[in-house]
Design a protein around this motif. Structure first.
Motif, PDB file in Angstrom:
ATOM      1  N   TYR A 453       0.832  -1.197   0.000  1.00 46.73           N
ATOM      2  CA  TYR A 453       0.000   0.000   0.000  1.00 46.73           C
ATOM      3  C   TYR A 453       0.868   1.248   0.000  1.00 46.73           C
ATOM      4  O   TYR A 453       2.052   1.217   0.365  1.00 46.73           O
ATOM      5  N   SER A 454       0.241   2.334  -0.389  1.00 50.11           N
ATOM      6  CA  SER A 454       0.851   3.654  -0.217  1.00 50.11           C
ATOM      7  C   SER A 454       0.739   4.051   1.247  1.00 50.11           C
ATOM      8  O   SER A 454      -0.309   3.889   1.874  1.00 50.11           O
ATOM      9  N   SER A 455       1.812   4.596   1.806  1.00 47.14           N
ATOM     10  CA  SER A 455       1.794   4.966   3.228  1.00 47.14           C
ATOM     11  C   SER A 455       0.760   6.048   3.508  1.00 47.14           C
ATOM     12  O   SER A 455       0.140   6.068   4.574  1.00 47.14           O
ATOM     13  N   SER A 456       0.537   6.954   2.556  1.00 50.44           N
ATOM     14  CA  SER A 456      -0.406   8.044   2.784  1.00 50.44           C
ATOM     15  C   SER A 456      -1.855   7.566   2.793  1.00 50.44           C
ATOM     16  O   SER A 456      -2.727   8.224   3.354  1.00 50.44           O
ATOM     17  N   ALA A 457      -2.129   6.414   2.149  1.00 48.55           N
ATOM     18  CA  ALA A 457      -3.498   5.909   2.092  1.00 48.55           C
ATOM     19  C   ALA A 457      -3.747   4.813   3.114  1.00 48.55           C
ATOM     20  O   ALA A 457      -4.872   4.371   3.281  1.00 48.55           O
ATOM     21  N   GLU A 459      -4.094   3.112   6.699  1.00 54.12           N
ATOM     22  CA  GLU A 459      -4.331   3.217   8.130  1.00 54.12           C
ATOM     23  C   GLU A 459      -4.690   1.825   8.616  1.00 54.12           C
ATOM     24  O   GLU A 459      -5.639   1.220   8.126  1.00 54.12           O
ATOM     25  N   GLN A 468      -9.067   5.228  -3.164  1.00 57.30           N
ATOM     26  CA  GLN A 468      -8.088   6.058  -2.479  1.00 57.30           C
ATOM     27  C   GLN A 468      -6.686   5.809  -3.025  1.00 57.30           C
ATOM     28  O   GLN A 468      -5.876   6.716  -3.137  1.00 57.30           O
ATOM     29  N   GLU A 472      -3.605   8.568  -5.490  1.00 60.77           N
ATOM     30  CA  GLU A 472      -2.199   8.869  -5.299  1.00 60.77           C
ATOM     31  C   GLU A 472      -1.494   8.775  -6.649  1.00 60.77           C
ATOM     32  O   GLU A 472      -1.363   7.674  -7.199  1.00 60.77           O
ATOM     33  N   GLU A 516       8.603   8.608  -1.545  1.00 60.87           N
ATOM     34  CA  GLU A 516       7.453   8.003  -0.901  1.00 60.87           C
ATOM     35  C   GLU A 516       7.872   6.745  -0.154  1.00 60.87           C
ATOM     36  O   GLU A 516       8.985   6.255  -0.304  1.00 60.87           O
TER      37      GLU A 516
END
Length: 780
Positions: A453-457, A459, A468, A472, A516
Motif C-alpha cells: 500500500y501507499s503509506s499516505s493511504a 491506516e 483512495q 495517489e 514516498e
C-alpha cells in the motif's frame, strides 16, 4: 481509545474474520444451483430476423426430454455488438436493447414455464462500447440478490479506448459473493503479451462497491446507464462502504473473446483439424501455456475443450477463414472460473463436493452469422445458502478463547530481499517503464497474507479502498506483477515485480523528485517499509505553454527558428508571443509539408505494435527538432502524447464547463443508475439542434481561448481536416476492422484536445463539429 488500541482491535477482528472464513464449512449450509455462462463475438452482425439463439443455451442445458439442468442464473456476454463509427459518437442503446430482446426471447423459449417464480428477470446489464454483459436470475431468487454493482475497464489504444477491455457485474447471491467478467482482449497472433497486459489491467483496476455510486463519470464515460434497471437499492447511503476487487469474490466467472491463439503455423493447425486431431493443439494453446506459467488467470480453471476452434469462420459457413489474411483457427472464446474454496462440505458435513462442477462446455455449431461461434458452459455451483447461527456463535467463542491463549504465538513472519528494500528510479523520462524485483519468503510457523500500500493511504484501523489508492499519482503509476494480495504458506516464496511508468495525466510531476514509502503490510504480523525514490527528468512533456522557451521567427527567411545559429543576426529574430511553442509548430508543419498522414493507417493495431517512440522522444529532450528521419506516424503520435500530457487541456476545463454544462444551451436528460436513482446529464439530444449547439460552441471557444492555445487549436484542426478520410476512402474501407480503427481515432483525438474532463459523447460531438460539413457528412 488510543491509536495503538484501535490498531490491535482492528487486527484482532481481521484475524477472527479470517479464521471464521477458514471454518466456513462448519457453520455454512450450502445448496447447489446451476449457472449458465455464454460468450459470443457477433462481429458487428445482427442476428437474422426471427432468429433465436436456442442452440447456444440448449447445447449445455438440454438433458433429453427431462430438461433437468435448467439454470438459476444466466450470464451472457457479447463482444463487438457495435463497431460502427456511431458507437463512438453516441451512447446509442438501440443495439444493446436489440440484443437484450433476443436473449430474453431465447431464454423464454428455452426454459418455458407457467410459474412466474421460475421466469427470469434481468438483474443488471453493462456495456463498454462493443462489450456487453447481461445477468439474469430466476424471479424466485431476486430478493436474495443484494449488493449489486457493476464496473468497466478500457484497455484499448493508449489504455483509454473502449474497443477492448472488460465489464463486470458483482452481487451477493444468498450469502455468496459472485462476480461475472466479460472481456475482449487484444487481437493478433503475436500479441500474447498484450493480452496478458489486458488481463492484468482489468484484474487490477476493476472495482465494485457495495453501495450506490452517484458519480457521473463512473456511469456515463465508458458505461452507459440502463434505464429501468431492476437492480435492488440495497443501501440508503450514497457513500460507498467498501470496494471489491475481482478476486475478493467467493466465485468468479471470467469469459469473453480473449483472443489467445494456437502457437503453430496455419498449415499445421488446419491439417490437425482436418484429421480431427485437436489434442496436440491444446498443448500449443497460448492461454493454457500462459496459465501454466502463472502469467495470467492464476488459480482459474477451465473444463477440457472437446469442441473445434471457434474462430475464424467465413460468415454463414463452417469453413475457416479464406480471406486474404487467412487467419489461423483458434480457441479465442473461453470461459474460466475461480473459487476461493475448491471443496465444500455438504449435507451435515457428510459429503464433500467440488465448489464448482462443470457439467457441459461447448460451442453452438449452427449459429453461423458471425465469424465466431458462441460458447456456453453450465456449472453446478455450491452456494452459501444460509448460516447455522448456533454453530457460528460456538465457533466464534472457541476462536476468541484460542486467540487469548496464543496471542503471541504463530505470528506471521516474512523475509524481504533485497534487504532493506529500496526502490531507486533515476532520470525517468516520459514513456519510460522501469522495474524493481522483490523476493518475499514466509519464514514463520503459519501462512501469511500481505499486500503493498501507499503509506499516505494506509491506516491499519480501517480497510484500504481502491479509489483512495488511485488518487495517489505515484501509486496509480505503479503496477505489481502478480497483483496483490499475496498468500504464502510456510516456507513458500513470492517474486514480485514493481513497475513504474508515468501516466500522461500526471506529467506535470516531471522535473520533481518523488520520495514516498510503500508499506508491505502483513496481516497480524510486522509491516515492512519500502522506500521509493523517483527522479523525473524535466522535459517538454507536462510543461504548460508558458514554461517553454520563447517561440522565435526569422523575419528574413520567413520561417520559425528551431535552433539558434550563432551567425543569425539578432535583428532578424522576432519573438512570436501569440504562437505556441516551436516544438508543436515544427511537428505540425512537418506533417503538413509531407501531406501523407493516413489516420486509418496510424491507428491500425499492427502499426501501433511496431512503433517505437523512444528515439524521437530522446531527440526532443535534446531540443533537436529536425524530424526528417522519422515517419509521419512517429511525428503524429508524439504530437498526441504532447497534447495529452499538457497540465491543462488545449480547451481548458473552465471553457469546457461553459460549453457542456451551460443550462441555457443544452437540454437535460435523466438517466437511471443501477440503484434506481436518477442523475442529470447535459449531453445534447441527438437531433439537428445538437449540430447547431456544437457549431456555436466552436465559435465560443475561439473567443475564449488564450492566443497560444487558439493558434495551436487551429493548426491542429487544419491538420486533421486535411488528413480526415474522404468519402471514397471510407467506402473503399467499409469493413468492421476499418470502422473500429476509425472509432479509436476519434476517441484518441478527442481526448488529446479535451482530456477526460468531458464525457465521451461531448468529446466526440465537439470533435466532429470542428470538421467541415462535407467531411462530417462523409463520416456519418
Amino acid at each position: 481509545m488510543s491509536s495503538l488500541n484501535k490498531t490491535k482491535l482492528y487486527e484482532a477482528s481481521k484475524r477472527l474474520e479470517k479464521h471464521l472464513k477458514e471454518r466456513e464449512n462448519e457453520y455454512i449450509i450450502y445448496k447447489q444451483f446451476h449457472i449458465l455462462i455464454g460468450t459470443f463475438n457477433v462481429n458487428n452482425r445482427q442476428a437474422p430476423s426471427n432468429t433465436l439463439l436456442d442452440e447456444w443455451f440448449n447445447r449445455v442445458t438440454d438433458n433429453g426430454n427431462k430438461r433437468s439442468s435448467n439454470p438459476d442464473i444466466i450470464a451472457v456476454g457479447f463482444q463487438e455488438i457495435d463497431t460502427s463509427s456511431g458507437a463512438y459518437i453516441y451512447d446509442d442503446k438501440r443495439k444493446e436493447d436489440e440484443w437484450e430482446l433476443i436473449v430474453r426471447k431465447t431464454i423464454k423459449n428455452c426454459y418455458k414455464t407457467k410459474n412466474d417464480n421460475d421466469k427470469f428477470q434481468l438483474l443488471n446489464r453493462i456495456r463498454l462500447m462493443g462489450i456487453l454483459l447481461f445477468v439474469y436470475v430466476r424471479a424466485s431468487h431476486m430478493e436474495k440478490c443484494t449488493l449489486v454493482s457493476r464496473a468497466s475497464v478500457p484497455t484499448g489504444f493508449m489504455g483509454i479506448a473502449g474497443n477492448k477491455g472488460g465489464v463486470g457485474i458483482s452481487f451477493r447471491f444468498y450469502e455468496t459473493n459472485i462476480c461475472f467478467v466479460n472481456c475482449h482482449f487484444a487481437s493478433g497472433d503475436g500479441q500474447t503479451q498484450r493480452r496478458n497486459e489486458d488481463y492484468q489491467t482489468i484484474e487490477s483496476r476493476m472495482a465494485f462497491t457495495d453501495a450506490p455510486t452517484y458519480s457521473f463519470k463512473d456511469y456515463i464515460w465508458y458505461t452507459p446507464t440502463t434505464p429501468g434497471s431492476s437492480a435492488p437499492n440495497v443501501q440508503a447511503s450514497s457513500i460507498p462502504t467498501r470496494w471489491w476487487k475481482i478476486n475478493d469474490h467467493d466465485i468468479v466467472f471470467w469469459f469473453g473473446d480473449m483472443n489467445y491463439r494456437i502457437s503453430q503455423t496455419n498449415e499445421q493447425v488446419r491439417k490437425a483439424l482436418n484429421e480431427l486431431s485437436t489434442v496436440p493443439l491444446h498443448e500449443k494453446d497460448q492461454l493454457r501455456c500462459e496459465m501454466k506459467l502463472n502469467n495470467v488467470f492464476t488459480n482459474y480453471h477451465e473444463p477440457p475443450i472437446d469442441f473445434m476452434p471457434t474462430y475464424k469462420f467465413d460468415s454463414n459457413t463452417d469453413v475457416y477463414d479464406t480471406s486474404e489474411k487467412l487467419r489461423t483457427p483458434s480457441w479465442t472464446d473461453r470461459i474460466l472460473y475461480h473459487t476461493k474454496r475448491s471443496m465444500v462440505r455438504y449435507i451435515n458435513n457428510e459429503l464433500e463436493l467440488q465448489s464448482i462442477q462443470p457439467i457441459h462446455y461447448s460451442c453452438a455449431k449452427t449459429i453461423r452469422f458471425s465469424d465466431h461461434r458462441p460458447v456456453s458452459g453450465l456449472y453446478l455451483v455450491a452456494i452459501k445458502y444460509k448460516y447455522d447461527d448456533k454453530c457460528l456463535n460456538r465457533i466464534r467463542e472457541e476462536l476468541i478463547r484460542e486467540f487469548d491463549r496464543e496471542e503471541n504465538d504463530s505470528i506471521p513472519t516474512i523475509d524481504v530481499y533485497p534487504r532493506p528494500p529500496a526502490i531507486l528510479f533515476n532520470n525517468i523520462r516520459y514513456l519510460d517503464k522501469v522495474s524493481y524485483s522483490l523476493l518475499i519468503k514466509n519464514i514463520g510457523e503459519c501462512s501469511c497474507t500481505f499486500s503493498i500500500y501507499s503509506s499516505s493511504a494506509f491506516e491499519p484501523t480501517r480497510p484500504i479502498k481502491v479509489k483512495q489508492l488511485s488518487d495517489e499519482p505515484f501509486f496509480d503509476c505503479l503496477t505489481f506483477t502478480p497483483n496483490p494480495p499475496y498468500i504464502l504458506q510456510i516456507n513458500e516464496e513470492q517474486h514480485i515485480d514493481i513497475s513504474f511508468q508515468m501516466k500522461s495525466q500526471y506529467s506535470w510531476l516531471f522535473g520533481k523528485q518523488l520520495n514516498e514509502i510503500l508499506i508491505l503490510h502483513v496481516e497480524n504480523g510486522a509491516d515492512t517499509f519500502i522506500t521509493l525514490d523517483i527522479t523525473l527528468d524535466m522535459g517538454p512533456f507536462g510543461l504548460s505553454f508558458n514554461q517553454f522557451p520563447p517561440t522565435l521567427f526569422d523575419s528574413e527567411k520567413r520561417q520559425y527558428i528551431y535552433s539558434i545559429d550563432k551567425n543569425t543576426s539578432s535583428e532578424r529574430i522576432i519573438e512570436m508571443k501569440n504562437d505556441p511553442p516551436a516544438l508543436y509548430i515544427s511537428l505540425i508543419d512537418c506533417l503538413k509539408e509531407r501531406n501523407d498522414l493516413n489516420l486509418l493507417n496510424i491507428f491500425n493495431s499492427d502499426v501501433q505494435d511496431a512503433i517505437d517512440l523512444i528515439p524521437i522522444r530522446n531527440q526532443i529532450y535534446e531540443h533537436n527538432y529536425n524530424f526528417q528521419n522519422y515517419s509521419s506516424v512517429h511525428l503524429f503520435m508524439i504530437l498526441l502524447h504532447l497534447l495529452q500530457s499538457l497540465p491543462e487541456p488545449l480547451i481548458s476545463r473552465d471553457i469546457q464547463d461553459k460549453i457542456f454544462l451551460g443550462n441555457n444551451t443544452t437540454s437535460n436528460r435523466s438517466y437511471q443508475l443501477p440503484s434506481g436513482s436518477s442523475i442529470q446529464s447535459h449531453i445534447p439530444n441527438e437531433n439537428s439542434s445538437q449540430q447547431q449547439h456544437m457549431a456555436k460552441a466552436v465559435g465560443f471557444i475561439i473567443e475564449q481561448l488564450q492566443p497560444k492555445q487558439r493558434n495551436l487549436f487551429f493548426r491542429f484542426l487544419l491538420l486533421l481536416q486535411k488528413s480526415w478520410p474522404t468519402s471514397e476512402q471510407i467506402k473503399r474501407n467499409d469493413n468492421d476492422t476499418q470502422q473500429s480503427i476509425l472509432n479509436v481515432c476519434i476517441d484518441v483525438l478527442a481526448l488529446s484536445i479535451l482530456h477526460a474532463h468531458a464525457n465521451r459523447n461531448q468529446r466526440h460531438n465537439f470533435l466532429l463539429a470542428c470538421l467541415n460539413d462535407e467531411k462530417k457528412k462523409n463520416f456519418k
